[in-house]
Every structure is written in C-alpha cells, then in structure tokens.
Design an enzyme around this catalytic site. Structure first.
Site, PDB file in Angstrom:
ATOM      1  N   SER A  79       0.850  -1.192   0.000  1.00 50.80           N
ATOM      2  CA  SER A  79       0.000   0.000   0.000  1.00 50.80           C
ATOM      3  C   SER A  79       0.881   1.236   0.000  1.00 50.80           C
ATOM      4  CB  SER A  79      -0.889   0.021   1.244  1.00 50.80           C
ATOM      5  OG  SER A  79      -1.392   1.336   1.427  1.00 50.80           O
ATOM      6  N   HIS A 126      -1.250  -1.295  -4.284  1.00 52.56           N
ATOM      7  CA  HIS A 126      -2.531  -0.986  -3.634  1.00 52.56           C
ATOM      8  C   HIS A 126      -2.604   0.520  -3.331  1.00 52.56           C
ATOM      9  CE1 HIS A 126      -6.003  -2.203  -1.086  1.00 52.56           C
ATOM     10  NE2 HIS A 126      -5.584  -1.289  -0.226  1.00 52.56           N
ATOM     11  N   MET A 160     -11.258  -6.199   5.666  1.00 50.31           N
ATOM     12  CA  MET A 160     -10.491  -5.238   6.459  1.00 50.31           C
ATOM     13  C   MET A 160     -10.183  -5.857   7.817  1.00 50.31           C
ATOM     14  SD  MET A 160     -10.099  -2.655   4.486  1.00 50.31           S
ATOM     15  CE  MET A 160      -9.136  -1.783   5.709  1.00 50.31           C
ATOM     16  N   MET A 191      -9.086   7.818   0.314  1.00 48.96           N
ATOM     17  CA  MET A 191      -9.887   8.172   1.495  1.00 48.96           C
ATOM     18  C   MET A 191     -10.441   9.583   1.346  1.00 48.96           C
ATOM     19  SD  MET A 191      -7.413   6.717   4.485  1.00 48.96           S
ATOM     20  CE  MET A 191      -6.584   5.132   4.313  1.00 48.96           C
ATOM     21  N   ASP A 205      -4.810   3.458  -1.597  1.00 46.97           N
ATOM     22  CA  ASP A 205      -5.870   3.705  -0.616  1.00 46.97           C
ATOM     23  C   ASP A 205      -6.456   5.098  -0.776  1.00 46.97           C
ATOM     24  OD1 ASP A 205      -6.070   1.318   1.018  1.00 46.97           O
ATOM     25  OD2 ASP A 205      -3.993   1.717   1.595  1.00 46.97           O
ATOM     26  N   ASP A 239      -6.586  -6.780   4.228  1.00 49.69           N
ATOM     27  CA  ASP A 239      -6.031  -5.427   4.277  1.00 49.69           C
ATOM     28  C   ASP A 239      -6.013  -4.891   5.709  1.00 49.69           C
ATOM     29  OD1 ASP A 239      -5.197  -2.872   3.739  1.00 49.69           O
ATOM     30  OD2 ASP A 239      -6.916  -2.326   2.489  1.00 49.69           O
ATOM     31  N   HIS A 273      -8.453   0.976  -3.805  1.00 55.12           N
ATOM     32  CA  HIS A 273      -9.366   0.717  -2.684  1.00 55.12           C
ATOM     33  C   HIS A 273     -10.059   2.025  -2.316  1.00 55.12           C
ATOM     34  CE1 HIS A 273      -9.578  -0.560   1.877  1.00 55.12           C
ATOM     35  NE2 HIS A 273     -10.774  -0.449   1.328  1.00 55.12           N
ATOM     36  N   MET A 291     -12.238   4.174  -0.175  1.00 52.50           N
ATOM     37  CA  MET A 291     -12.883   4.347   1.135  1.00 52.50           C
ATOM     38  C   MET A 291     -13.594   5.693   1.083  1.00 52.50           C
ATOM     39  SD  MET A 291      -9.756   2.802   3.357  1.00 52.50           S
ATOM     40  CE  MET A 291      -8.634   2.941   1.972  1.00 52.50           C
TER      41      MET A 291
HETATM   42  C1  DX5 Z   1      -6.323   1.136   5.809  1.00 57.08           C
HETATM   43  C2  DX5 Z   1      -5.832   0.837   4.409  1.00 57.08           C
HETATM   44  C3  DX5 Z   1      -4.723  -0.156   4.359  1.00 57.08           C
HETATM   45  C4  DX5 Z   1      -3.487   0.263   5.060  1.00 57.08           C
HETATM   46  C5  DX5 Z   1      -2.626  -0.903   5.347  1.00 57.08           C
HETATM   47  O1  DX5 Z   1      -7.442   1.920   5.753  1.00 57.08           O
HETATM   48  O2  DX5 Z   1      -6.879   0.341   3.636  1.00 57.08           O
HETATM   49  O3  DX5 Z   1      -4.423  -0.503   3.014  1.00 57.08           O
HETATM   50  O4  DX5 Z   1      -2.744   1.204   4.361  1.00 57.08           O
HETATM   51  O5  DX5 Z   1      -1.545  -0.465   6.100  1.00 57.08           O
HETATM   52  P1  DX5 Z   1      -0.790  -1.386   7.144  1.00 57.08           P
HETATM   53  O6  DX5 Z   1      -0.231  -2.521   6.373  1.00 57.08           O
HETATM   54  O7  DX5 Z   1       0.248  -0.472   7.676  1.00 57.08           O
HETATM   55  O8  DX5 Z   1      -1.803  -1.827   8.162  1.00 57.08           O
HETATM   56 ZN    ZN Z   2      -6.483  -0.552   1.545  1.00 56.86          ZN
END
Ligand code: DX5
Ligand code: ZN
Length: 224
Positions: free
Chosen positions: A10, A35, A139, A39, A37, A175, A68, A70
C-alpha cells in the site's frame, strides 16, 4: 502466470514526495500489485488520493493498480478512477445502499470489481454478490490509517468467505496489520492477496530499495 499468493504494498506507507520511484522500487523488489488507498475524510477520518494522483502514478505501475475506495458516496467517482487507469476498483459494502449496482458499475467501467468489508460487517452480507464480483477485501483494521494492529476476530470471517467463494474466480484480499506474524494466519484461512503498508516500506527508501525486498521476502517466507 502470477504467484499463487500476491503481495500488494500500500503506497499509503510510501514517501509521498516520490510515488513514481517508490512504485518502481517495490515492483523491482517483488511486489505483485500496487494498492492505492483512496480516502475522503467522510467515510473514513483521513484524506488521501484523488483520480489525478492515480492517473499520474499509472505509468509507473507495470503490475496491477488495485484501487481501494474508502469513499461515500462512491458510485459517482467510479468512472473517474477507471479512466485514471485502475485495473481493480474496490468499493465498501457500507458505503452504498446498493452494493450490487456499484459492482455492476465497476464492471461496466472495464475494471475488475471488488467489495470491501469493514470488521463489523459479516461474511454473509456479500453472499448475494458472489456472482457479480472479482475480489473481496476483508479489512483487518478499521479503515482510515496505516500502521494499526491486526484484528484477529476477522480470521473466522476469512475462513467463512473462502468456503462461500468455493470454486469461483474471486480474489480473497486481506487489508490491515499484515506482517510476517499475521500473514501465515490469513493464508491458512484461504487469503490469496495480502495488502501490506508499514511492513513493506519500513526501514527502506527508493534510494535503498533492497530493504523493501527483504521486507517482502520476510512476509512471503513466513507463509510459503
Ligand atoms: C487502511 C488501508 C490499508 C493500510 C494498510 O485503511 O486500507 O491498506 O494502508 O496499512 P498497514 O499494512 O500499515 O496496516
Ligand atoms: Zn487498503
């Protein structure tokens, strides 16, 4: 032919001033997917990347761009992330009243469709979606931040989802909080895509990328 269990770093844990170099470095060091993320400061209490950033990093990704989302509402943005070059778009079950419609919209955009489940959402919620999806993302932290601890109550859910998937071609992605201790636990329950942020990027940099390789190998060796 890809590896049976994929590791998807990620970039939330990468150097934000150097995404292109960071992506090249982790791919050269054994990353299977990248990956991303996304947000929105609303569905989760953090803000990260928009479609423009995804489009800018796309040329650096030789493997798979795993986006991903969110964000809520989500449907309105699917086309933009598809146009930015996503290969897989994952939306949250909790982010829409109509997850089935969202999955259809993702597939219609030309991407593979993923559904992500927050820790509180039961496996059974996605039973009716199984013939409309390409990936389930479990998750194992509360979404929003990297570097959190793995929630072990999710192991049973992973096992349940694995048996629900049966012979369908659906990736089972995990994840949050994945490292060399937790990776073998989730692989044992049937996971085949492991997202890892902190555990891949810790201690390295794009100028010192062999550390990324050692981190990825440590995770892989723990379950192989
Ligand atoms: C959390 C993200 C994850 C996160 C994982 O909301 O979706 O992808 O970045 O990070 P680690 O591996 O540090 O838990
Ligand atoms: Zn993620």
């Amino acid at each position: 032919m890809g590896r049976e269990v994929k590791i998807a770093p990620s970039i939330l844990a990468a150097d934000f001033a150097n995404f292109g170099k960071e992506i090249r470095a982790v791919e050269a060091q054994g990353a299977d997917w990248i990956h991303v993320d996304v947000m929105d400061g609303h569905f989760v209490p953090n803000l990260t990347f928009g479609p423009a950033l995804c489009k800018a990093i796309r040329p650096y990704i030789k493997s798979v761009m795993d986006v991903h989302l969110m964000i809520s509402p989500v449907e309105h943005y699917i086309e933009e992330y598809a146009e930015a070059g996503a290969d897989i778009i994952t939306a949250h079950y909790e982010a829409t009243d109509h997850p089935h419609r969202t999955m259809q919209a993702i597939r219609a955009s030309g991407c593979k469709a993923g559904i992500a489940l927050n820790p509180a959402t039961p496996a059974e919620s996605v039973e009716y979606l199984l013939d409309s999806i390409d990936l389930i993302c479990v998750m194992t932290v509360n979404p929003g931040f990297g570097g959190q601890s793995f929630i072990s109550s999710q192991l049973e859910k992973i096992e349940k989802l694995k048996s629900m998937i049966g012979s369908r071609q659906i990736f089972l992605e995990i994840d949050g909080g994945i490292d060399s201790k937790t990776a073998p636990l989730v692989v044992a329950q049937g996971a085949n895509v492991l997202v890892a942020g902190s555990a891949v990027f810790k201690g390295g940099s794009s100028d010192n990328p062999s550390v990324y390789g050692e981190n990825i190998s440590a995770i892989r060796n723990a379950f192989e």
